[in-house]
Design an enzyme around this catalytic site. Structure first.
Site, short mmCIF file in Angstrom:
data_model
loop_
_atom_site.label_atom_id
_atom_site.label_comp_id
_atom_site.label_asym_id
_atom_site.label_seq_id
_atom_site.Cartn_x
_atom_site.Cartn_y
_atom_site.Cartn_z
N ARG A 69 -5.21 -2.03 9.07
CA ARG A 69 -5.18 -3.49 8.87
C ARG A 69 -5.37 -4.17 10.22
O ARG A 69 -6.37 -3.91 10.87
CB ARG A 69 -3.87 -3.92 8.21
CG ARG A 69 -3.99 -5.27 7.49
CD ARG A 69 -2.71 -5.64 6.81
NE ARG A 69 -2.41 -4.81 5.68
CZ ARG A 69 -2.90 -5.00 4.46
NH1 ARG A 69 -3.69 -6.02 4.22
NH2 ARG A 69 -2.59 -4.20 3.47
N ASP A 72 2.85 -0.60 11.94
CA ASP A 72 2.81 -1.92 12.57
C ASP A 72 4.14 -2.67 12.45
O ASP A 72 4.16 -3.89 12.37
CB ASP A 72 1.67 -2.75 11.95
CG ASP A 72 1.80 -2.88 10.43
OD1 ASP A 72 2.64 -2.17 9.85
OD2 ASP A 72 1.07 -3.69 9.85
N ARG A 102 0.99 -4.93 -5.17
CA ARG A 102 1.23 -6.15 -4.37
C ARG A 102 1.36 -7.28 -5.38
O ARG A 102 0.43 -7.54 -6.14
CB ARG A 102 0.07 -6.40 -3.40
CG ARG A 102 -0.08 -5.29 -2.36
CD ARG A 102 -1.08 -5.66 -1.29
NE ARG A 102 -1.11 -4.64 -0.25
CZ ARG A 102 -2.05 -3.71 -0.12
NH1 ARG A 102 -3.06 -3.68 -0.96
NH2 ARG A 102 -2.00 -2.82 0.85
N ASP A 136 0.14 2.13 8.68
CA ASP A 136 -0.34 1.33 9.81
C ASP A 136 0.57 1.38 11.04
O ASP A 136 0.14 1.02 12.14
CB ASP A 136 -0.49 -0.15 9.38
CG ASP A 136 -1.43 -0.32 8.21
OD1 ASP A 136 -2.29 0.56 8.01
OD2 ASP A 136 -1.31 -1.34 7.49
N ASP A 143 5.51 -4.66 6.24
CA ASP A 143 6.14 -5.93 6.62
C ASP A 143 6.01 -7.00 5.53
O ASP A 143 6.90 -7.83 5.38
CB ASP A 143 5.66 -6.42 7.98
CG ASP A 143 4.16 -6.61 8.05
OD1 ASP A 143 3.45 -6.19 7.11
OD2 ASP A 143 3.69 -7.18 9.05
N GLY A 180 0.84 -1.21 0.00
CA GLY A 180 0.00 0.00 0.00
C GLY A 180 0.87 1.25 0.00
O GLY A 180 1.91 1.28 0.66
N THR A 236 4.49 2.72 5.67
CA THR A 236 3.12 2.22 5.86
C THR A 236 2.37 3.15 6.81
O THR A 236 2.94 3.61 7.79
CB THR A 236 3.09 0.79 6.42
OG1 THR A 236 1.76 0.49 6.87
CG2 THR A 236 4.03 0.56 7.59
O1 F6P Z 1 -1.53 -1.34 4.87
C1 F6P Z 1 -2.08 -0.11 4.52
C2 F6P Z 1 -3.56 -0.22 4.34
O2 F6P Z 1 -4.06 1.08 3.99
C3 F6P Z 1 -4.34 -0.78 5.51
O3 F6P Z 1 -4.53 0.17 6.53
C4 F6P Z 1 -5.60 -1.24 4.83
O4 F6P Z 1 -6.17 -2.31 5.53
C5 F6P Z 1 -5.11 -1.72 3.49
O5 F6P Z 1 -3.87 -1.08 3.27
C6 F6P Z 1 -6.04 -1.39 2.35
O6 F6P Z 1 -5.50 -1.97 1.21
P1 F6P Z 1 -6.05 -1.69 -0.26
O7 F6P Z 1 -5.50 -0.38 -0.68
O8 F6P Z 1 -5.54 -2.82 -1.04
O9 F6P Z 1 -7.53 -1.63 -0.17
#
Ligand code: F6P
Length: 327
Positions: A176, A134, A76, A132, A107, A15, A130
């Protein structure tokens, strides 16, 4: 592993997060300062496998430090999870003589880099990008500060309308399976309840606290819930409250991807610049296969193998503070 590095590449993975551009800029300009050749890889590991790789110079990162998203785009990649995909990625780097790789990501991206660096003679350096927050071993991740400030400004606005209408709002934030955005934005906006995955959510207690507040005519309440909370997201919380307190004026707001965009804050630009600089210093000094963190205002280099195993921890006192201050 290479002895001396003269060609490196930089990419973003997973992300996106505000501040990634500042990190890319720092990597490119530090590399040029050290007279290294530097390449950009588009769309993370997917672009690497496909050879979407181009030379970068100082001008190619001009006027990006203030921009959200990433000029390198991100993705990804499922293919990189396979040995065949990683072998293709290696061939793309080898054919260009690239010996070092800087990966901005979370991660999941570090996990890929860790396996890749074990399989092939490519020195990998991770930069924690990130929203997050995390990743254990660093006090900051690139993008968290911007995301949490976006959440705070949205929740402040929601409180204005909640006050006017005497309403209960349930606001879901990203993260997440981590509760940092919820915890920080919840405390900073005086949320009455903060629900995070790191602490077991007692939904009965949430309802009881709302009933108790109703008795003393405190009608405006904000519940900030992390998307990964163990009880569920905002819609699950709303359903439970309506079942147990029929007739309540409840509204839900899921903040979603606005948290991932926008111009990075000063802090995110600052840490991304500092980390990007040190990523290249690591490659120059033979410190390979680590990610670059900042701990107690010192640089902290954590082996990629450890980065994927440990999680950040949220102390229970934080939720107590949130509760005491919002009664
Ligand atoms: O890891 C970053 C994040 O924004 C999370 O907070 C969220 O759950 C996820 O990515 C959303 O992913 P996507 O952009 O694939 O919907």
């Amino acid at each position: 592993m290479p002895n001396k590095i003269s060609k490196i590449a930089v990419m973003c993975s997973g992300g996106d997060s505000p501040g990634m551009n500042a990190g890319v800029r720092a990597v490119v300009r530090t590399a040029i300062y050290h007279k290294l050749e530097v390449y950009g890889i588009m769309r993370g590991y997917s672009g690497l496998i496909e050879g979407d790789i181009f030379p970068m110079d100082s001008r190619s990162v001009a006027n990006i430090i203030q921009r959200g998203g990433t000029i390198l785009k991100t993705a990804r990649s499922k293919e990189f999870l396979t040995p065949e995909g990683r072998a293709k990625a290696y061939e793309q780097l080898k054919s260009r003589g690239i010996e070092g790789l800087v990966i901005l990501g979370g991660d999941g991206s570090f996990k890929g880099a860790e396996i890749f660096s074990r399989e092939f003679d490519i020195a990998c350096i991770g930069l924690p990008g990130t929203i997050d927050k995390d990743i254990a071993g660093t006090d900051f991740t690139i993008g968290f500060d911007t995301a949490v400030n976006t959440a705070v400004s949205a929740i402040d606005k929601i409180r204005d309308t909640a006050e006017s209408h005497d309403r209960l709002f349930i606001i879901e934030v990203m993260g997440r399976d981590a509760g940092y955005i919820a915890l920080h934005s919840g405390i900073a906006t005086g949320a009455e309840n903060i629900l995070i995955p790191e602490a077991k959510t007692d939904i009965e207690e949430v309802v009881q606290s709302l009933q108790e507040k109703e008795k003393r005519k405190k009608m405006v309440n904000m519940i900030v819930v992390a998307e990964g909370d163990d009880f569920g997201g905002a819609l699950d919380v709303e359903k439970y409250i309506l079942e147990n307190m029929p007739g309540s004026e409840v509204r839900v707001c899921i903040l979603g991807h606005i948290q991932r965009g926008g111009s990075p804050t000063c802090l995110d630009r600052f840490i991304a610049s500092r980390m990007g600089y040190h990523a290249v210093e690591c490659l120059i000094n033979g410190k390979y296969n680590v990610f670059v963190g900042i701990k107690n205002n010192e640089m902290n280099y954590i082996p990629l193998s450890k980065a994927v195993k440990y999680k950040q921890h949220i102390g229970s006192e934080w939720l107590k503070i949130g509760k005491i201050l919002s009664t």
